[in-house]
Design a protein around this motif. Structure first.
Motif, PDB file in Angstrom:
ATOM      1  N   ILE A 107     -16.817   3.012 -55.603  1.00  6.36           N
ATOM      2  CA  ILE A 107     -17.120   4.275 -54.917  1.00  6.36           C
ATOM      3  C   ILE A 107     -18.378   4.117 -54.066  1.00  6.36           C
ATOM      4  O   ILE A 107     -18.465   4.625 -52.950  1.00  6.36           O
ATOM      5  CB  ILE A 107     -17.282   5.420 -55.946  1.00  6.36           C
ATOM      6  N   VAL A 108     -19.369   3.404 -54.568  1.00  5.78           N
ATOM      7  CA  VAL A 108     -20.623   3.221 -53.841  1.00  5.78           C
ATOM      8  C   VAL A 108     -20.472   2.183 -52.726  1.00  5.78           C
ATOM      9  O   VAL A 108     -20.953   2.384 -51.601  1.00  5.78           O
ATOM     10  CB  VAL A 108     -21.747   2.808 -54.832  1.00  5.78           C
ATOM     11  N   TYR A 160     -10.412   6.265 -57.253  1.00  4.90           N
ATOM     12  CA  TYR A 160     -11.257   5.471 -58.153  1.00  4.90           C
ATOM     13  C   TYR A 160     -11.744   6.354 -59.297  1.00  4.90           C
ATOM     14  O   TYR A 160     -12.095   7.509 -59.108  1.00  4.90           O
ATOM     15  CB  TYR A 160     -12.472   4.923 -57.419  1.00  4.90           C
ATOM     16  N   HIS A 200     -14.556   7.353 -61.666  1.00  4.31           N
ATOM     17  CA  HIS A 200     -16.010   7.218 -61.737  1.00  4.31           C
ATOM     18  C   HIS A 200     -16.507   6.954 -63.150  1.00  4.31           C
ATOM     19  O   HIS A 200     -17.664   6.610 -63.345  1.00  4.31           O
ATOM     20  CB  HIS A 200     -16.683   8.473 -61.169  1.00  4.31           C
ATOM     21  N   THR A 258     -17.652   0.922 -51.118  1.00  6.26           N
ATOM     22  CA  THR A 258     -16.636   1.098 -50.079  1.00  6.26           C
ATOM     23  C   THR A 258     -17.190   1.760 -48.816  1.00  6.26           C
ATOM     24  O   THR A 258     -16.987   1.241 -47.708  1.00  6.26           O
ATOM     25  CB  THR A 258     -15.432   1.873 -50.636  1.00  6.26           C
ATOM     26  N   PRO A 259     -17.906   2.884 -48.899  1.00  8.84           N
ATOM     27  CA  PRO A 259     -18.437   3.469 -47.661  1.00  8.84           C
ATOM     28  C   PRO A 259     -19.512   2.600 -47.001  1.00  8.84           C
ATOM     29  O   PRO A 259     -19.600   2.557 -45.770  1.00  8.84           O
ATOM     30  CB  PRO A 259     -19.021   4.816 -48.081  1.00  8.84           C
ATOM     31  N   ILE A 260     -20.302   1.887 -47.801  1.00 10.26           N
ATOM     32  CA  ILE A 260     -21.334   1.018 -47.228  1.00 10.26           C
ATOM     33  C   ILE A 260     -20.683  -0.107 -46.418  1.00 10.26           C
ATOM     34  O   ILE A 260     -21.106  -0.410 -45.300  1.00 10.26           O
ATOM     35  CB  ILE A 260     -22.243   0.462 -48.341  1.00 10.26           C
ATOM     36  N   ALA A 283     -17.629  -0.072 -45.131  1.00 13.17           N
ATOM     37  CA  ALA A 283     -16.922   0.510 -43.986  1.00 13.17           C
ATOM     38  C   ALA A 283     -17.892   0.839 -42.851  1.00 13.17           C
ATOM     39  O   ALA A 283     -17.620   0.548 -41.676  1.00 13.17           O
ATOM     40  CB  ALA A 283     -16.172   1.764 -44.427  1.00 13.17           C
ATOM     41  N   ILE A 284     -19.037   1.417 -43.169  1.00 10.98           N
ATOM     42  CA  ILE A 284     -20.031   1.744 -42.135  1.00 10.98           C
ATOM     43  C   ILE A 284     -20.582   0.460 -41.517  1.00 10.98           C
ATOM     44  O   ILE A 284     -20.766   0.368 -40.303  1.00 10.98           O
ATOM     45  CB  ILE A 284     -21.156   2.620 -42.734  1.00 10.98           C
TER      46      ILE A 284
END
Length: 64
Positions: free
Chosen positions: A45-46, A34, A36, A48-50, A52-53
């Protein structure tokens, strides 16, 4: 480089988020990441991890 893609003469045009691609090739390798500098890339970027978790937490709590 093709002349129509040569933006070296655009000194007074500041790049905005729309001028940057969403994905860019990593410096040393063939992976795409990605960008930035693009607003949508920064949001991905912000987020995707949120997401996934959150999905991992929902999967672990679903077995109880």
């Amino acid at each position: 480089m093709r002349p129509e893609n040569d933006h070296a003469g655009d000194h007074d045009h500041a790049p905005t988020g729309d001028d940057h691609p969403l994905f860019m090739r990593q410096r040393y390798g063939t992976r795409w990441v990605y960008n930035h500098r693009n607003p949508m890339g920064l949001a991905l970027i912000v987020l995707t991890p949120i997401i996934a978790i959150g999905a991992l937490l929902l999967m672990t709590r679903g077995g109880r």
